[in-house]
Design a protein around this motif. Structure first.
Motif, PDB file in Angstrom:
ATOM      1  N   ASP A  93       0.830  -1.210   0.000  1.00 34.74           N
ATOM      2  CA  ASP A  93       0.000   0.000   0.000  1.00 34.74           C
ATOM      3  C   ASP A  93       0.862   1.256   0.000  1.00 34.74           C
ATOM      4  O   ASP A  93       0.538   2.241  -0.665  1.00 34.74           O
ATOM      5  CB  ASP A  93      -0.916  -0.016   1.227  1.00 34.74           C
ATOM      6  CG  ASP A  93      -1.907   1.144   1.221  1.00 34.74           C
ATOM      7  OD1 ASP A  93      -2.680   1.247   0.248  1.00 34.74           O
ATOM      8  OD2 ASP A  93      -1.886   1.938   2.169  1.00 34.74           O
ATOM      9  N   ARG A  94       1.971   1.219   0.738  1.00 33.97           N
ATOM     10  CA  ARG A  94       2.864   2.382   0.780  1.00 33.97           C
ATOM     11  C   ARG A  94       3.462   2.654  -0.601  1.00 33.97           C
ATOM     12  O   ARG A  94       3.548   3.810  -1.038  1.00 33.97           O
ATOM     13  CB  ARG A  94       3.982   2.126   1.806  1.00 33.97           C
ATOM     14  CG  ARG A  94       5.001   3.257   1.911  1.00 33.97           C
ATOM     15  CD  ARG A  94       4.395   4.475   2.579  1.00 33.97           C
ATOM     16  NE  ARG A  94       5.323   5.594   2.580  1.00 33.97           N
ATOM     17  CZ  ARG A  94       5.386   6.534   1.630  1.00 33.97           C
ATOM     18  NH1 ARG A  94       4.560   6.499   0.580  1.00 33.97           N
ATOM     19  NH2 ARG A  94       6.254   7.516   1.710  1.00 33.97           N
ATOM     20  N   ALA A 125       1.211   9.492  -5.787  1.00 28.94           N
ATOM     21  CA  ALA A 125       1.643  10.852  -5.447  1.00 28.94           C
ATOM     22  C   ALA A 125       2.839  11.299  -6.282  1.00 28.94           C
ATOM     23  O   ALA A 125       3.393  12.378  -6.069  1.00 28.94           O
ATOM     24  CB  ALA A 125       1.989  10.923  -3.962  1.00 28.94           C
ATOM     25  N   GLY A 126       3.248  10.434  -7.234  1.00 28.43           N
ATOM     26  CA  GLY A 126       4.386  10.771  -8.076  1.00 28.43           C
ATOM     27  C   GLY A 126       5.721  10.627  -7.381  1.00 28.43           C
ATOM     28  O   GLY A 126       6.730  11.183  -7.802  1.00 28.43           O
ATOM     29  N   GLU A 127       5.740   9.828  -6.311  1.00 25.66           N
ATOM     30  CA  GLU A 127       6.974   9.661  -5.550  1.00 25.66           C
ATOM     31  C   GLU A 127       7.391   8.199  -5.646  1.00 25.66           C
ATOM     32  O   GLU A 127       6.559   7.291  -5.564  1.00 25.66           O
ATOM     33  CB  GLU A 127       6.679  10.122  -4.102  1.00 25.66           C
ATOM     34  CG  GLU A 127       7.272   9.307  -3.025  1.00 25.66           C
ATOM     35  CD  GLU A 127       6.734   9.608  -1.622  1.00 25.66           C
ATOM     36  OE1 GLU A 127       7.523   9.437  -0.710  1.00 25.66           O
ATOM     37  OE2 GLU A 127       5.543   9.972  -1.443  1.00 25.66           O
TER      38      GLU A 127
END
Length: 464
Positions: free
Chosen positions: A95-96, A103-105
């Motif tokens: 999930d992380r 979030a584009g990260e």
């Protein structure tokens, strides 16, 4: 996953009553932790709850509130249930990574897993670290899920002698784990999350092991007890009576989770299963009448019909699967092999297209795989290891080419609890399969199965 994403238990509960119950209990624990820190004392807290009430969720709620080790209130969630720990970690790490991607990260799976492993640990790993390092653990708060399954002195000493080359180990698991938190010079809190009638393995001491340890070795610890810990299914027994003589014992109603979240469509499923297993036919009939409108429970002798029923009733992403007793060795003719070791992560988390997932209805999970976890819909396959008779339940184990009697009371207790676990895994409904047996197979005679089927019919389960 929602808690890990900084939500609270109120926001993720399906039932209003469950949300209130969870919040009250979480707040009560938080208040005890704050009081222990402010007044520099050590405390043990016993939280009870009906199956599916959210004991694990309460523990995770406390553990996820502070995930930075420099925080004095840093907590660790501990469980001896390896499938539960593995699945929780995997689900949170996945999930992380997913949230990072949205979030584009870029979040690496390994990094996410390392963060999760810090506050969700296998209790045996925590124990081993405390043996290696004699100083106080970084955590001031330890939350033990399924605390009733902690090992007694004999099991712990045997394991330490055989596996850890520690021949003179003389503490039960509860006593040693409390002693680890005792190393803190100022304050510490141990939270025991207790399920009733859930001990399923040799050496699981029940909650009396914790109470005995407190009475024997930790007389200066404050004790907070759920008002329901004295109920018979928690098996705290005489040890609890001794504990009540102490002046530092506080009984709190808020430490009992009375509302089941798992069976959010029917709150009385766990009561029904208890009555069924205790052979209380009239009571079970009454409870079934209250349950069946919202929580369907079907009975069949045909596994193919059961599979079809599951697929017809599951909607969207609702998960379904087949469960069976670890002793159900004569279900092999139905392609159910309980000796095949599943990977719980794939079984519980993977998509319907994956042959390793529960959705495929090929691999079967036993009580050891599913305890503390849940499905939306379950197929419980009932073998001749636990069979009904006019004189009560007959307990058998299959060895070589025949069924042998189980004589030890302890093993009978574990086997009954195994079926309790299997029959309380489904959130929305289940189908029970009692095979017809085979007159040509001496290990599967119809008379091994017919009385069980007739008993369940007598209670009133509808057939397909």
């Amino acid at each position: 996953m929602a808690l890990y994403n900084s939500h609270s238990v109120e926001e993720i509960s399906r039932s209003d009553a469950a949300a209130i119950n969870l919040t009250v209990t979480s707040n009560a624990i938080s208040e005890i932790i704050e009081a222990a820190r402010a007044n520099s004392f050590k405390a043990v807290c016993f939280v009870t709850g009906v199956p599916g009430a959210g004991k694990t969720l309460v523990g995770l709620n406390i553990a996820t509130q502070r995930r930075v080790e420099s925080d004095e209130l840093y907590s660790v969630f501990l469980s001896g249930n390896k499938p539960l720990v593995d699945i929780l970690r995997e689900a949170l790490a996945r999930d992380r990574v997913r949230r990072g991607k949205e979030a584009g990260e870029k979040v690496r799976k390994g990094e996410a897993m390392s963060e999760v492993k810090a506050f969700i640990q296998n209790v045996h790993h925590f124990r081993d670290e405390c043996i290696l390092d004699q100083g106080p653990p970084v955590e001031h708060v330890a939350l033990f899920d399924e605390a009733q399954r902690a090992w007694n002195l004999q099991q712990t000493a045997s394991f330490m002698r055989r596996k850890k080359a520690t021949p003179n180990f003389n503490q039960s698991e509860p006593e040693f784990l409390i002693s680890c938190l005792e190393r803190h010079p100022n304050w510490a809190v141990v939270v025991c999350l207790v399920g009733g009638g859930q001990e399923i393995n040799v050496g699981e001491g029940g909650i009396s092991e914790w109470v005995d340890a407190l009475n024997r070795s930790f007389r200066d610890w404050h004790v907070y007890i759920s008002s329901r810990l004295s109920d018979s299914e928690y098996a705290a027994g005489r040890a609890l009576e001794l504990l009540r003589t102490r002046s530092d014992v506080t009984i709190k109603d808020e430490l009992h989770l009375a509302v089941s979240m798992r069976s959010f469509r029917a709150e009385h499923v766990s009561l029904l299963i208890k009555q069924l297993l205790d052979l209380e036919i009239e009571e079970a009939r009454t409870t079934l009448a209250n349950v069946s409108a919202k929580y369907p429970i079907m009975l069949t002798r045909d596994l193919a019909k059961a599979k079809r029923w599951l697929r017809e009733h599951a909607r969207g992403t609702e998960r379904y699967g087949i469960v069976a007793s670890s002793q159900a060795e004569r279900l092999k003719p139905y392609a159910i092999n309980v000796k095949f070791t599943i990977n719980p992560i794939h079984w519980f988390l993977d998509e319907p297209e994956d042959v390793r997932s529960s959705f495929y209805l090929e691999d079967v999970a036993t009580e050891f795989d599913v305890q503390g976890l849940e499905l939306d819909w379950a197929c419980v396959t009932w073998d001749a290891d636990f069979r009904y008779s006019e004189n009560g339940w007959n307990h058998r184990s299959f060895c070589g080419d025949r069924w042998n009697y189980i004589k030890k009371a302890e093993r009978k207790y574990y086997q009954k609890n195994a079926y309790r676990v299997l029959l309380t895994r489904a959130r929305q409904g289940m189908v029970i399969v009692v095979p017809p047996g085979d007159v040509e197979d001496p290990t599967r005679k119809p008379e091994f199965y017919d009385p069980t089927y007739d008993y369940l019919q007598e209670i009133g389960f509808r057939t397909i």
